[in-house]
Design an enzyme around this catalytic site. Sequence first.
Site, PDB file in Angstrom:
ATOM      1  CG  HIS A 124      -1.846  -1.070   1.412  1.00  0.00           C
ATOM      2  ND1 HIS A 124      -1.735  -2.013   2.409  1.00  0.00           N
ATOM      3  CD2 HIS A 124      -2.960  -1.400   0.715  1.00  0.00           C
ATOM      4  CE1 HIS A 124      -2.737  -2.869   2.332  1.00  0.00           C
ATOM      5  NE2 HIS A 124      -3.507  -2.524   1.309  1.00  0.00           N
ATOM      6  CD  GLN A 155       1.517  -6.869 -12.153  1.00  0.00           C
ATOM      7  OE1 GLN A 155       2.538  -6.215 -12.339  1.00  0.00           O
ATOM      8  NE2 GLN A 155       1.491  -8.191 -12.116  1.00  0.00           N
ATOM      9  CD  GLN A 186      -9.223  -3.905  -6.656  1.00  0.00           C
ATOM     10  OE1 GLN A 186     -10.029  -4.399  -5.880  1.00  0.00           O
ATOM     11  NE2 GLN A 186      -8.126  -3.306  -6.237  1.00  0.00           N
ATOM     12  CG  MET A 226       4.404  -7.409   1.192  1.00  0.00           C
ATOM     13  SD  MET A 226       4.926  -5.813   1.829  1.00  0.00           S
ATOM     14  CE  MET A 226       6.649  -6.184   2.118  1.00  0.00           C
TER      15      MET A 226
HETATM   16  P1  AMP Z   1      -6.476  -3.705  -0.423  1.00  0.00           P
HETATM   17  O1  AMP Z   1      -6.298  -2.921   0.832  1.00  0.00           O
HETATM   18  O2  AMP Z   1      -6.007  -5.124  -0.305  1.00  0.00           O
HETATM   19  O3  AMP Z   1      -7.847  -3.565  -1.020  1.00  0.00           O
HETATM   20  O4  AMP Z   1      -5.482  -3.066  -1.482  1.00  0.00           O
HETATM   21  C1  AMP Z   1      -5.512  -1.695  -1.774  1.00  0.00           C
HETATM   22  C2  AMP Z   1      -4.631  -1.426  -2.956  1.00  0.00           C
HETATM   23  O5  AMP Z   1      -3.298  -1.849  -2.662  1.00  0.00           O
HETATM   24  C3  AMP Z   1      -5.055  -2.217  -4.207  1.00  0.00           C
HETATM   25  O6  AMP Z   1      -4.909  -1.391  -5.359  1.00  0.00           O
HETATM   26  C4  AMP Z   1      -4.090  -3.377  -4.214  1.00  0.00           C
HETATM   27  O7  AMP Z   1      -3.860  -3.910  -5.500  1.00  0.00           O
HETATM   28  C5  AMP Z   1      -2.842  -2.722  -3.666  1.00  0.00           C
HETATM   29  N1  AMP Z   1      -1.939  -3.733  -3.116  1.00  0.00           N
HETATM   30  C6  AMP Z   1      -2.244  -4.681  -2.185  1.00  0.00           C
HETATM   31  N2  AMP Z   1      -1.178  -5.475  -1.967  1.00  0.00           N
HETATM   32  C7  AMP Z   1      -0.182  -5.030  -2.773  1.00  0.00           C
HETATM   33  C8  AMP Z   1       1.170  -5.437  -3.013  1.00  0.00           C
HETATM   34  N3  AMP Z   1       1.711  -6.483  -2.383  1.00  0.00           N
HETATM   35  N4  AMP Z   1       1.896  -4.747  -3.921  1.00  0.00           N
HETATM   36  C9  AMP Z   1       1.354  -3.685  -4.584  1.00  0.00           C
HETATM   37  N5  AMP Z   1       0.086  -3.249  -4.393  1.00  0.00           N
HETATM   38  C10 AMP Z   1      -0.665  -3.911  -3.506  1.00  0.00           C
END
Ligand code: AMP
Length: 279
Positions: free
Chosen positions: A28, A139, A144, A175
């Site tokens: 994030h 990505q 999504q 992560m």
């Molecule tokens: P989430 O809180 O899981 O809904 O993720 C919020 C944003 O962070 C989304 O655009 C995810 O794709 C991105 N995100 C989550 N994990 C990662 C990661 N390991 N690397 C890059 N972006 C991430």
Amino acid sequence: MQARAEELRLSGKRIAFVPTMGYLHEGHLSLIDAAGRESDIVIVSIFVNPTQFGPQEDFENYPRDLERDIELAKKRGAHIVFHPSAEAMYGECPLTNVEVSRITDVLCGASRQGHFRGVATVVTKLFNIVKPHLAVFGQKDAQQAAVILKMVEDLNMDIEIRIAPIVRESDGLAMSSRNVRLKAEDRKNALILSRTLFSIREGLYNGEPLGKLLEQGRAKIQKIPGARLDYLEARTFPGMELLQNADPDKNCLIALAARFGKVRLIDNVLIPKKGEQRV
Ligand code: AMP
């Protein structure tokens, strides 16, 4: 938030937006970095959106730590952290949804009914509230990202979308906020996911056939104790068409989802089409 965003726009500020469900990690935070590089004001939302979870899914058990998230986001350069309640977001009885078709029927959309309708709807609402010029997605959630790109195109939303690379633990595990819910044994076994993806990518670069690589990958994951593979497939990105063979003229997304105990993990590698840089 909407009034504040309007004020910022009127004073000529460029707003970049990072939507999240919180329990922030380095993935994030890398999106906040990317947002900061292209804007004056970075707004991060933290909202565990109930409508994108199915009835049997982990909405209740999704990890949460708002105080820590606010501190982390601000330290990393976020100017505003927007964390609405579900009541504030949905009111009494919303009747309107945003539905992106076809590309949501496959991969995670096939096993998570209604998930992407929940995502597209909440992201539209957040866009209308935060009024960003630019929004950054990871990505990590490649399908999504594809859904958001298509929605923005189809609905003429005046917002630039950036897709930032996957941030991984030092051993390769992508992560995820859900990683903390993995039992110690499953955490070790989950390494098979990124390893399998990396070895498929390596195989493709060496000219091995895609079908065989995917078959071998599925077999490897299914052999791991405690792992239940949902899918391992190759699709075009962002079109999400099934790829039977590698095609140098198309971005090739190798994506998977697997469960370890109650925790569902996703991961992918993207092999860019000819002429675009390898990641
Ligand atoms: P989430 O809180 O899981 O809904 O993720 C919020 C944003 O962070 C989304 O655009 C995810 O794709 C991105 N995100 C989550 N994990 C990662 C990661 N390991 N690397 C890059 N972006 C991430």
